[in-house]
Design a protein around this motif. Structure first.
Motif, PDB file in Angstrom:
ATOM      1  N   GLU A  67     -26.403  -5.025 -50.933  1.00  0.00           N
ATOM      2  CA  GLU A  67     -25.487  -5.551 -49.916  1.00  0.00           C
ATOM      3  C   GLU A  67     -25.826  -7.005 -49.588  1.00  0.00           C
ATOM      4  O   GLU A  67     -26.989  -7.377 -49.464  1.00  0.00           O
ATOM      5  N   VAL A  68     -24.770  -7.810 -49.403  1.00  0.00           N
ATOM      6  CA  VAL A  68     -24.925  -9.201 -48.985  1.00  0.00           C
ATOM      7  C   VAL A  68     -25.102  -9.221 -47.467  1.00  0.00           C
ATOM      8  O   VAL A  68     -24.508  -8.419 -46.749  1.00  0.00           O
ATOM      9  N   ASP A  69     -25.946 -10.121 -46.941  1.00  0.00           N
ATOM     10  CA  ASP A  69     -26.165 -10.220 -45.496  1.00  0.00           C
ATOM     11  C   ASP A  69     -24.832 -10.378 -44.782  1.00  0.00           C
ATOM     12  O   ASP A  69     -24.031 -11.265 -45.100  1.00  0.00           O
ATOM     13  N   GLN A  70     -24.598  -9.534 -43.761  1.00  0.00           N
ATOM     14  CA  GLN A  70     -23.340  -9.546 -43.019  1.00  0.00           C
ATOM     15  C   GLN A  70     -23.405 -10.565 -41.887  1.00  0.00           C
ATOM     16  O   GLN A  70     -24.386 -10.631 -41.155  1.00  0.00           O
ATOM     17  N   ALA A  97     -30.111 -24.438 -38.524  1.00  0.00           N
ATOM     18  CA  ALA A  97     -30.390 -24.503 -39.966  1.00  0.00           C
ATOM     19  C   ALA A  97     -29.694 -23.383 -40.721  1.00  0.00           C
ATOM     20  O   ALA A  97     -29.049 -23.610 -41.758  1.00  0.00           O
ATOM     21  N   ASP A  98     -29.817 -22.131 -40.213  1.00  0.00           N
ATOM     22  CA  ASP A  98     -29.276 -20.995 -40.958  1.00  0.00           C
ATOM     23  C   ASP A  98     -28.386 -20.097 -40.109  1.00  0.00           C
ATOM     24  O   ASP A  98     -28.019 -19.004 -40.531  1.00  0.00           O
ATOM     25  N   THR A  99     -28.032 -20.538 -38.898  1.00  0.00           N
ATOM     26  CA  THR A  99     -27.165 -19.786 -37.959  1.00  0.00           C
ATOM     27  C   THR A  99     -27.670 -18.366 -37.727  1.00  0.00           C
ATOM     28  O   THR A  99     -26.886 -17.420 -37.645  1.00  0.00           O
ATOM     29  N   THR A 100     -28.973 -18.204 -37.650  1.00  0.00           N
ATOM     30  CA  THR A 100     -29.545 -16.922 -37.252  1.00  0.00           C
ATOM     31  C   THR A 100     -29.984 -17.001 -35.796  1.00  0.00           C
ATOM     32  O   THR A 100     -30.141 -18.088 -35.239  1.00  0.00           O
ATOM     33  N   LEU A 101     -30.210 -15.840 -35.206  1.00  0.00           N
ATOM     34  CA  LEU A 101     -30.499 -15.781 -33.781  1.00  0.00           C
ATOM     35  C   LEU A 101     -31.992 -15.798 -33.503  1.00  0.00           C
ATOM     36  O   LEU A 101     -32.784 -15.149 -34.191  1.00  0.00           O
ATOM     37  N   GLU A 102     -32.333 -16.539 -32.445  1.00  0.00           N
ATOM     38  CA  GLU A 102     -33.713 -16.603 -31.956  1.00  0.00           C
ATOM     39  C   GLU A 102     -33.702 -16.224 -30.477  1.00  0.00           C
ATOM     40  O   GLU A 102     -32.880 -16.743 -29.705  1.00  0.00           O
ATOM     41  N   LEU A 103     -34.556 -15.321 -30.065  1.00  0.00           N
ATOM     42  CA  LEU A 103     -34.691 -14.950 -28.657  1.00  0.00           C
ATOM     43  C   LEU A 103     -35.754 -15.842 -28.031  1.00  0.00           C
ATOM     44  O   LEU A 103     -36.941 -15.712 -28.326  1.00  0.00           O
ATOM     45  N   ARG A 104     -35.308 -16.740 -27.141  1.00  0.00           N
ATOM     46  CA  ARG A 104     -36.222 -17.739 -26.608  1.00  0.00           C
ATOM     47  C   ARG A 104     -36.467 -17.518 -25.114  1.00  0.00           C
ATOM     48  O   ARG A 104     -35.508 -17.442 -24.331  1.00  0.00           O
ATOM     49  N   PRO A 105     -37.723 -17.432 -24.691  1.00  0.00           N
ATOM     50  CA  PRO A 105     -38.031 -17.314 -23.260  1.00  0.00           C
ATOM     51  C   PRO A 105     -37.647 -18.601 -22.526  1.00  0.00           C
ATOM     52  O   PRO A 105     -37.763 -19.701 -23.071  1.00  0.00           O
ATOM     53  N   VAL A 106     -37.195 -18.460 -21.275  1.00  0.00           N
ATOM     54  CA  VAL A 106     -36.812 -19.611 -20.458  1.00  0.00           C
ATOM     55  C   VAL A 106     -37.373 -19.433 -19.050  1.00  0.00           C
ATOM     56  O   VAL A 106     -37.748 -18.325 -18.645  1.00  0.00           O
ATOM     57  N   THR A 107     -37.406 -20.551 -18.320  1.00  0.00           N
ATOM     58  CA  THR A 107     -37.827 -20.541 -16.917  1.00  0.00           C
ATOM     59  C   THR A 107     -36.608 -20.803 -16.038  1.00  0.00           C
ATOM     60  O   THR A 107     -35.882 -21.776 -16.270  1.00  0.00           O
ATOM     61  N   VAL A 152     -26.671  -7.995 -29.962  1.00  0.00           N
ATOM     62  CA  VAL A 152     -27.213  -8.759 -31.085  1.00  0.00           C
ATOM     63  C   VAL A 152     -28.710  -8.493 -31.199  1.00  0.00           C
ATOM     64  O   VAL A 152     -29.322  -7.898 -30.313  1.00  0.00           O
ATOM     65  N   SER A 153     -29.307  -8.985 -32.295  1.00  0.00           N
ATOM     66  CA  SER A 153     -30.725  -8.744 -32.525  1.00  0.00           C
ATOM     67  C   SER A 153     -31.365  -9.982 -33.142  1.00  0.00           C
ATOM     68  O   SER A 153     -30.676 -10.878 -33.654  1.00  0.00           O
ATOM     69  N   ILE A 154     -32.693 -10.044 -33.117  1.00  0.00           N
ATOM     70  CA  ILE A 154     -33.440 -11.186 -33.629  1.00  0.00           C
ATOM     71  C   ILE A 154     -33.224 -11.331 -35.135  1.00  0.00           C
ATOM     72  O   ILE A 154     -33.251 -10.346 -35.879  1.00  0.00           O
ATOM     73  N   GLY A 155     -32.992 -12.570 -35.571  1.00  0.00           N
ATOM     74  CA  GLY A 155     -32.824 -12.856 -36.987  1.00  0.00           C
ATOM     75  C   GLY A 155     -31.451 -12.551 -37.531  1.00  0.00           C
ATOM     76  O   GLY A 155     -31.183 -12.797 -38.720  1.00  0.00           O
ATOM     77  N   GLU A 156     -30.556 -12.021 -36.708  1.00  0.00           N
ATOM     78  CA  GLU A 156     -29.220 -11.677 -37.180  1.00  0.00           C
ATOM     79  C   GLU A 156     -28.431 -12.954 -37.477  1.00  0.00           C
ATOM     80  O   GLU A 156     -28.459 -13.923 -36.715  1.00  0.00           O
ATOM     81  N   LYS A 157     -27.731 -12.964 -38.606  1.00  0.00           N
ATOM     82  CA  LYS A 157     -26.918 -14.122 -38.983  1.00  0.00           C
ATOM     83  C   LYS A 157     -25.563 -14.011 -38.280  1.00  0.00           C
ATOM     84  O   LYS A 157     -24.913 -12.964 -38.329  1.00  0.00           O
ATOM     85  N   VAL A 158     -25.157 -15.109 -37.646  1.00  0.00           N
ATOM     86  CA  VAL A 158     -23.965 -15.054 -36.803  1.00  0.00           C
ATOM     87  C   VAL A 158     -23.026 -16.204 -37.141  1.00  0.00           C
ATOM     88  O   VAL A 158     -23.417 -17.189 -37.782  1.00  0.00           O
ATOM     89  N   ALA A 159     -21.783 -16.045 -36.689  1.00  0.00           N
ATOM     90  CA  ALA A 159     -20.764 -17.088 -36.800  1.00  0.00           C
ATOM     91  C   ALA A 159     -20.301 -17.440 -35.392  1.00  0.00           C
ATOM     92  O   ALA A 159     -19.564 -16.662 -34.773  1.00  0.00           O
ATOM     93  N   PRO A 160     -20.764 -18.549 -34.822  1.00  0.00           N
ATOM     94  CA  PRO A 160     -20.387 -18.894 -33.440  1.00  0.00           C
ATOM     95  C   PRO A 160     -18.888 -19.138 -33.316  1.00  0.00           C
ATOM     96  O   PRO A 160     -18.274 -19.816 -34.139  1.00  0.00           O
ATOM     97  N   ILE A 161     -18.304 -18.578 -32.254  1.00  0.00           N
ATOM     98  CA  ILE A 161     -16.887 -18.794 -31.945  1.00  0.00           C
ATOM     99  C   ILE A 161     -16.755 -19.117 -30.462  1.00  0.00           C
ATOM    100  O   ILE A 161     -17.658 -18.859 -29.667  1.00  0.00           O
TER     101      ILE A 161
END
Length: 372
Positions: free
Chosen positions: A32-35, A314-324, A353-362
């Protein structure tokens, strides 16, 4: 081996095995190709980090009041209607002047009679004073004459005051604008009998403008008199007005449990029309701290710590980033650290969504859902 059976060649057995392997390979699915998952994600913007809160408001005049007659009477004419602009000294409405005219005539007659009695008392006093110097009248008679003169003088003064009062009462039958402004409402109709002080029109002065806010009790402690603010109105895109808190209601509204806060616009703004809706941002200090504003729907939690989903460019994948968090608002959250202006953040659907998931922003399907 029995003689009747023929030995099968070795190549035939190899062919069978190869066929079975090919059939097994055909039964397997292709890798399967990455969705790519579409997500609502937009770049975040930097805002003034000293904002104490953002509230909806409404534009009002600095001075708003009901207009009423100072005397009672029957309303006979109205010269203006709601929405009319009026000038200082302009007649707005009229009461039946009959009673006031009769009172004025009676007061004038009483004044004339009092002046005549005073004239007679003055002449009598002058005669008796001359005769007293020649000892032609007694001291008692002179004192009686002087008493009569004093009474006549007091009566004349009283009659004069009554006449002036009657003149005022007659003028009060015409309602006059005491300032330039606008009629905001009508509260009495022609033919209605009005009591003194009963409202006839709502009136707003021209000139200074204010914004009224309803602040919930949980946020009123962060607002003080003199606090700076920025006001924008949807009707005037691209325009911003400086304002300051002028008054804070000392008690909450019994129904809404909110406090009325009034802000005065610093510069005269004729473009601000009465009743316009406003967006008010209150400032909490003079610091130039810059923060990032995101909608409350974009906030996620990693265990007990706040975080957001950032789309890696770079690759439109998701990163979960802590914030203040700098401040929680009713519809937005102010981020003190962890994000940079321009980074693309997932605004809605953060729990799908989940970490590392490839997404298409809309963009959001409705423009009003985009962060302001």
């Amino acid at each position: 081996m029995p003689s009747g059976l023929t030995r099968r060649p070795a190549w035939l057995a190899g062919t069978v095995v190869l066929s079975l392997l090919l059939l097994a390979a055909c039964g397997k699915k292709a890798p399967e190709v990455d969705q790519v998952v579409p997500v609502i994600a937009l770049p975040v913007q930097a805002v003034d980090g000293v904002s104490a809160g953002r509230f909806p408001g409404e534009i009002h005049a600095r001075y708003e009041m009901p207009l009423s007659f100072r005397v009672a009477g029957q309303l006979t004419q109205r010269y203006v209607n709601p929405g009319d602009l009026v000038k200082k000294g302009q007649a707005l409405a009229q009461l039946d002047p009959t009673d006031a005219g009769n009172q004025l005539a009676a007061a004038k007659a009483a004044l004339e009679a009092a002046e005549h009695r005073l004239l007679f008392a003055t002449q009598q006093r002058d005669r008796d004073d001359a005769q007293s110097k020649q000892n032609l009248i007694s001291r008692l008679q002179l004192e009686q004459t002087q008493d009569a003169y004093a009474s006549a003088l007091a009566a004349r003064d009283q009659a004069k005051q009554q006449f002036e009062l009657a003149q005022n009462q007659s003028r009060y039958t015409t309602l006059i604008a005491d300032h330039d402004g606008a009629i905001t409402s009508r509260q009495a109709d022609v033919g209605q009998v009005l009591a003194a002080g009963q409202a006839v029109f709502g009136f707003a002065w021209s000139g200074e403008r204010e914004a009224y806010l309803d602040v919930p009790e949980s946020r009123i402690d962060g607002i003080v008199v003199g606090q700076a603010a920025k006001i924008t109105v949807p009707a005037l895109p691209g325009r911003a007005f400086d304002a300051r808190v002028r008054e804070i209601s000392p008690a909450a509204d019994p129904q809404s449990r909110t406090y009325l806060v009034k802000l005065t616009v610093d510069q005269p703004a004729s473009l601000l029309q009465l009743g316009m809706t406003a967006d008010v941002i209150l400032q909490s200090g003079k610091s130039s701290t810059v923060a990032i504003s995101i909608p409350a729907t974009a906030l996620f939690h990693q265990n007990e710590h706040p975080a957001v989903w950032v789309v890696r460019p770079a690759d439109t994948t998701l990163e979960l980033r802590p914030v203040t968090i700098a401040r929680y608002g009713e519809r937005d959250v102010l981020i003190a650290s962890g994000l940079q202006a321009g980074e693309r953040v997932v605004m809605q659907g953060v729990h799908t969504v989940s970490i590392g998931e490839k997404v298409a922003p809309i963009a959001p399907p409705h423009p009003e859902d985009a962060p302001q």
